[in-house]
Design an enzyme around this catalytic site. Structure first.
Site, PDB file in Angstrom:
ATOM      1  N   ARG A 163       5.078  -6.147   6.154  1.00 21.40           N
ATOM      2  CA  ARG A 163       4.499  -5.324   5.091  1.00 21.40           C
ATOM      3  C   ARG A 163       4.606  -5.998   3.739  1.00 21.40           C
ATOM      4  NH1 ARG A 163       7.319  -0.179   7.839  1.00 21.40           N
ATOM      5  NH2 ARG A 163       5.610   0.100   9.314  1.00 21.40           N
ATOM      6  N   PHE A 203      -3.370  -2.074   9.455  1.00 26.44           N
ATOM      7  CA  PHE A 203      -2.304  -2.707  10.270  1.00 26.44           C
ATOM      8  C   PHE A 203      -0.956  -2.813   9.542  1.00 26.44           C
ATOM      9  CE2 PHE A 203      -4.205  -7.361   9.887  1.00 26.44           C
ATOM     10  CZ  PHE A 203      -3.906  -7.392   8.546  1.00 26.44           C
ATOM     11  N   GLU A 204       0.051  -3.229  10.269  1.00 27.61           N
ATOM     12  CA  GLU A 204       1.459  -3.236   9.799  1.00 27.61           C
ATOM     13  C   GLU A 204       1.906  -1.840   9.385  1.00 27.61           C
ATOM     14  OE1 GLU A 204       1.596  -7.351  10.384  1.00 27.61           O
ATOM     15  OE2 GLU A 204       3.233  -5.959  10.112  1.00 27.61           O
ATOM     16  N   GLY A 205       1.487  -0.849  10.136  1.00 31.14           N
ATOM     17  CA  GLY A 205       1.783   0.548   9.775  1.00 31.14           C
ATOM     18  C   GLY A 205       0.689   1.025   8.842  1.00 31.14           C
TER      19      GLY A 205
END
Lengths: 594, 257
Positions: A266, A404-406
């Site tokens: 992140r 993406f990445e949460g």
């Protein structure tokens, strides 16, 4: 933890306390080495990657493999790898600058990022000695390419719900993996995958899986909206034979690796958005100078100036908060002892400390990029819709970042959630501060703001912190343990916190610049800070009001709204004039300048 | 082989030049290694790698030039020397630079000196040849190919687009033209190593140079930007009138004939 670590800044502490100026890292603090590393990365991207972007967009991935090797030759894959395993062990600022400058490469920057970040870092941080010796030297040169396989068709944000299973064979020599991992970046050519699977369907664990292992295959190339220059495929595990020594970390402790790698992912993603935002901005401003309508360059129209200055001031805030976070990591990591540097747990603790900041980096950075990419297309008019213009690709490439990445929604929920957890554990005096604040608010009188640069913005930051505490405190009082399901309120609180962290970071950076160079030379920074703080503060006010109305009722609500009014009382600038002023330098320089 | 490279710190090619108070404003500008000097550095590194020896990069000016020297070290040069003239000289020209550089080099016994063909700021192309003259060694300018066998040197030089093939011998000074090679980027390991490589600083006093002896021979009378390009004009009427009008405008307005 050692005593020295106690000196590092506490994650999330910005909400409840102020930080000393010399503890804040800003882009003006780059050393000559940092700048040289940035320049080499920039030159590499411009001369090696940009000429073949069209080929990469058409999935000619032999270029990706070749480019990763040439990046390895220059040292661009070894920044986070320790020297004893063939890396360079650079500081976090250098590694961030590589990510920032790499982002101009579009989808290839995702290839690079997945390799050096989520692909290699699990082994760097959690591998045992044999695993590090076996894989890291080759990952650092690009001889091996890494990928990370967490997501499954049925589990995205709910990573621990993974269905992929692992079973120790009768001989005890291999784990046998079965399942499918979806949307795996670099899957088209990666040699090594970090794969998560549940041992006996229970214990969530990580494995290093080589492409050549029996039972490992990949699906067809996905057809994506953007980042087409990166390879995305399904990783298929059918009785995949993984030697027991390729278990990464401990049995049942895969989540520790997964969550910490996500935090780094992140934060690195945030850094990348700074570079992509700068590129989109540069294309937009250059185009507005070149494009004439009504016999006038469109950059001379006031609405163009408004757009350019809004874009640049948000970028300034984003860049300031992201490099501030980079500085936190560098500060903390450089204080780890040599033994701790090798200890995954110590490193994981250092990363987890800044989980809040990592989420803010991701959410704020990706939304600023999306906004700038969108306005950059808009400023190009119809040409921005045409594929022969780079800005068209930037617009498509940008979109995945919020997912993406949460997703940004998950990351928003994480911010207040982590704050509350830290408060419960006694790591941050959140509840005490919130209580003291409620008393203070009843007595509060409006302050006279002095007429000095940043005086107004500093008051806005202080008041924003109070508003954040007020909103979070009232929500916690009202909903208690059920707060978790009040997602709208949580997202509001996250937005308040994101904005105030960005405001404060911009103010601190500008203050540092004024101290160093004087107010006159820091004027552009001052303008961005004034514009951003005023606009962000208006969002904070709106979010707080909505939260208060949801969480409080009756007389108490009237009292709290009146307290909020006291906290939001200020004499705003003529922001239109500020934006016109800020645009002059931007239009002249034809790029983002501070 | 004892190799020296003469390096100049110049404005980044992308900088906009701002003149105010009769001077070019350097505030906030980005500086780079003169691009032609980059070819010289690259060639020096390649010669050293093929024939052994040591590459020293040499520049003069203020402390700010250290950054360009570090970049050259990061590319692969072995040593760097800055002749710091910041406190001693306000004005300098090609004469000044050549005198000082030659004075520094005279007891260093260089086998090969490389320089850029021209600096993108001053653009005189004189410093290299003047240094060679003062050291009494051969020189060849605007080279695009360099081959060394023992002390024999084969060179291709660019002559306004044509190629000239020459044979000469060491010791020698050459100036680099575009096309000589493709300069490398400093690698990250190179950048980290450069921090530890020697970078010496000397002043005119250390070289026993009296500043009066190197006083500039030229005087800058005025610095100004080229005039802004005006919009073009299409002449009307029959051809002979147009020609007459054009000649008249060239005489009276453009004042070029």
């Amino acid at each position: 933890m050692t005593n020295t670590i106690a000196n590092a800044i506490k994650g999330g502490s910005f909400l409840v306390e102020d930080v000393e100026l010399d503890r804040v890292f800003t882009p003006e603090d780059f050393t000559d080495e940092h700048k040289m590393i940035a320049k080499t990365t920039e030159d590499y991207v411009t001369h090696e990657v940009v000429p073949v972007i069209e080929n990469l967009e058409h999935h000619e991935f032999e270029h990706s493999v070749r480019l990763l090797k040439s990046a390895g030759d220059l040292g661009l894959l070894g920044a986070d790898v320790p020297e004893e395993y063939g890396g360079l062990a650079l500081d976090k600022v250098s590694s961030a600058l590589i990510a920032e400058k790499m982002s101009r490469a579009g989808g290839f920057s995702i290839t690079h990022g997945a390799h050096v970040g989520i692909g290699s870092l699990p082994i760097v941080l959690f591998g045992n000695e044999e695993q590090k010796q076996k894989y890291l030297p080759k990952l650092a040169t690009g001889e091996l390419i890494a990928a990370y396989a967490l997501t499954e068709p049925g589990s995205g944000s709910d990573a621990l719900g993974a269905k992929t299973s692992a079973k120790l064979n009768a001989e005890g020599t291999h784990y046998v993996l079965n399942g499918e991992k979806q949307w795996i970046t670099n899957a088209g050519f990666a040699d090594v995958f970090v794969v998560y699977a549940k041992i006996d369907g229970e214990q969530f664990s990580a494995f290093i899986v080589e492409r050549e292992f029996s039972g490992v295959s990949v699906g067809a190339e996905e057809k994506k909206m953007g980042i087409k220059s990166s390879s995305t495929r399904t990783l298929i595990l059918q009785d995949a034979q993984v030697p027991v020594e390729n278990l990464l970390g401990e049995v049942g402790r895969g989540h520790v690796i997964a969550f910490n790698i996500l935090n780094i992912g992140r934060y690195k993603l945030g850094v990348g958005t700074v570079g992509a935002s700068k590129r989109a901005f540069e294309l937009a401003v250059a185009y507005t100078n070149q494009r004439q309508q009504f016999k006038t360059p469109i950059s001379s129209f006031n609405l163009t100036k408004e757009k350019l200055s809004t874009m640049a001031s948000r970028l300034y805030a984003s860049e300031s908060l992201i490099y501030r976070t980079v500085g936190y990591f560098e500060d903390r990591m450089s204080q780890l002892s040599a033994d701790e540097q090798k200890d995954g747990k110590a490193i994981a603790a250092s990363i987890a400390e800044y989980a809040i900041e990592c989420s803010i980096n991701k959410v704020f950075g990706t939304e600023v990029l999306d906004y700038i990419a969108d306005e950059a297309v808009q400023l190009h008019g119809g040409y921005g819709f045409m594929q022969e213009y780079e800005v068209e690709r930037i617009y498509r490439d940008s979109r995945i970042n919020r997912i993406f990445e949460g997703t940004n929604e998950i990351n928003r929920l994480l911010v207040p959630g982590t704050f509350l957890r830290k408060a419960m554990k006694g790591e941050l005096p959140l509840l005490q501060k919130a209580q003291a604040l409620q008393e203070e608010l009843l007595m509060m009188m409006p302050e006279e703001i002095e007429d000095a640069p940043l005086a107004q913005e500093k008051v806005l930051v202080q008041n924003a912190k109070k508003i954040g505490l007020l909103a979070a405190g009232l929500a916690a009082q009202r909903y208690g343990t059920k707060l978790e399901s009040e997602q709208e309120v949580l997202a509001n609180i996250a937005d308040i916190v994101n904005n105030l962290f960005a405001m404060e970071s911009a103010v601190l950076r500008t203050e540092k610049a004024i101290q160093r160079d004087g107010a006159e030379k820091a004027n552009q920074k001052l303008l961005y800070t004034q514009i951003f703080c005023q606009e962000a503060f208006e969002c904070i006010e709106k979010d707080a009001k909505e939260t208060l109305i949801a969480a409080v009722e009756g007389d108490n609500l009237r009292m709290m709204l009146s307290a909020l009014r006291k906290l939001t009382r200020s004499t705003p600038y003529n922001v239109i004039a500020k934006k016109r002023e800020a645009s002059v330098k931007l239009i002249d320089a034809e790029k983002y300048v501070v | 082989m004892n190799i020296y490279v003469l390096v100049k710190r110049t404005f980044d090619t992308e900088e906009k030049i701002v003149v105010s108070g009769g001077k070019i404003q350097e505030d906030g500008a980005e500086f780079i290694i003169n691009p032609y000097d980059e070819y010289a550095i690259e060639e020096a590194i390649q010669v050293r790698d093929a024939h052994g020896g040591e590459v020293t990069v040499l520049t003069m000016g203020g402390e700010d030039a250290e950054k360009q020297l570090r970049t050259a070290l990061a590319m692969g040069a072995d040593k760097a020397v800055l002749i710091n003239t910041e406190d001693d000289l306000d004005e300098m020209d090609q004469f000044t630079a050549a005198q000082i550089l030659a004075d520094y080099l005279k007891d260093k016994n260089p086998d090969l000196i490389l320089a850029g063909n021209v600096a993108i700021d001053g653009g005189s192309g004189q410093v290299g040849p003047r240094v060679a003259d003062l050291l009494d060694i051969n020189y060849v300018t605007t080279i695009t190919k360099l081959e060394i066998n023992g002390t024999q040197v084969n060179i291709v030089r660019d002559v306004e687009g044509d190629s000239e093939v020459l044979e000469t011998s060491l010791p020698l000074l050459v100036t680099a033209q575009q096309g000589l090679n493709e300069p490398r980027y400093p690698s990250l390991p190179g950048i980290m190593k450069a921090k530890k490589k020697p970078l010496d600083e000397v002043e005119l006093d250390d070289l026993d140079i009296d500043e009066d002896d190197v006083e500039a021979k030229t005087e800058t009378i005025e610095i100004y930007l080229p005039p802004k390009k005006e919009a073009g004009r299409v002449l009307q009427g029959d051809l002979s009138n147009q020609v007459q009008e054009l000649v008249q405008l060239l005489r009276t307005e453009a004042k070029v004939v």
